[in-house]
Write an enzyme that holds these catalytic residues in place. Sequence first.
Site, PDB file in Angstrom:
ATOM      1  N   VAL A  99       0.854  -1.182   0.000  1.00  0.00           N
ATOM      2  CA  VAL A  99       0.000   0.000   0.000  1.00  0.00           C
ATOM      3  C   VAL A  99       0.889   1.231   0.000  1.00  0.00           C
ATOM      4  O   VAL A  99       1.961   1.239   0.626  1.00  0.00           O
ATOM      5  CB  VAL A  99      -0.950   0.006   1.213  1.00  0.00           C
ATOM      6  CG1 VAL A  99      -1.545   1.378   1.449  1.00  0.00           C
ATOM      7  CG2 VAL A  99      -2.063  -1.011   1.025  1.00  0.00           C
ATOM      8  N   CYS A 100       0.450   2.273  -0.715  1.00  0.00           N
ATOM      9  CA  CYS A 100       1.173   3.525  -0.795  1.00  0.00           C
ATOM     10  C   CYS A 100       2.589   3.256  -1.330  1.00  0.00           C
ATOM     11  O   CYS A 100       2.767   2.481  -2.265  1.00  0.00           O
ATOM     12  CB  CYS A 100       1.173   4.201   0.575  1.00  0.00           C
ATOM     13  SG  CYS A 100       1.665   5.937   0.585  1.00  0.00           S
ATOM     14  N   THR A 101       3.604   3.834  -0.748  1.00  0.00           N
ATOM     15  CA  THR A 101       4.962   3.637  -1.252  1.00  0.00           C
ATOM     16  C   THR A 101       5.565   2.301  -0.841  1.00  0.00           C
ATOM     17  O   THR A 101       6.737   2.043  -1.131  1.00  0.00           O
ATOM     18  CB  THR A 101       5.877   4.782  -0.783  1.00  0.00           C
ATOM     19  OG1 THR A 101       5.758   4.939   0.629  1.00  0.00           O
ATOM     20  CG2 THR A 101       5.506   6.075  -1.473  1.00  0.00           C
TER      21      THR A 101
END
Length: 223
Positions: free
Chosen positions: A100-102
């Site tokens: 998730v995300c970076t």
Amino acid sequence: MRILAFVYDGMTLLDLVGPIQAWAFMPGNEVQFVGKTVGNVRTDCGLTIEATHDLHSSWQDPDVLFVPGAGTAIFAVADDPEVTNYLATIGAQAKWVAGVCTGSIILGAAGLLEGYRAATHWGAREHLPRFGATISDERVCIDRNRLTGGGISSGIDFGIAIAALWAGDETGRLLELVIEYAPQPPFGTGRPELADATTLDLAKGRVSQAFGVGGSVPTPAVL
């Protein structure tokens, strides 16, 4: 379902908690919180969580490898060959590779996104092609067994959507109701294309500090 969640100093708490909270309501799931060493891990909001296992004591063949994201903390993780080689090895054995995300950037640095579509925070998308990944602007991106999500709050959407992938839509609907997921954003500026010009410029400055300063993401690890 055995879920191995990799945790590290400076990671974004909601990236981890959003999916894990949704999956916690699924019977039979087990989670290992794995750090480079066992012990407390300080998140970017100041709260700490506990890494219950290290790289040597964790499962070597989990069903799911899951990596949350962060701001500049991703650079140290992505530039650590012990960690990226570990993630590459675990990812090769796992049935599902998720971020998730970076967290997607860390997966990319471990060589796990080459030839796949992948999502990440909108401010870090430009990093994905260097890992051989195709940028997706989806909030939840599913490409074969690679599962990635957009920035931070998308982890909740991600957790529910992936639960439905694993256990069926009825499970997804049930989880959405159980956790009362009925978002009502106060301002409706949660994506670049929705924000006014002034808010977008301010956000770009904040995001540039978070993702564009403090290091460069290395090329993918090679075992």
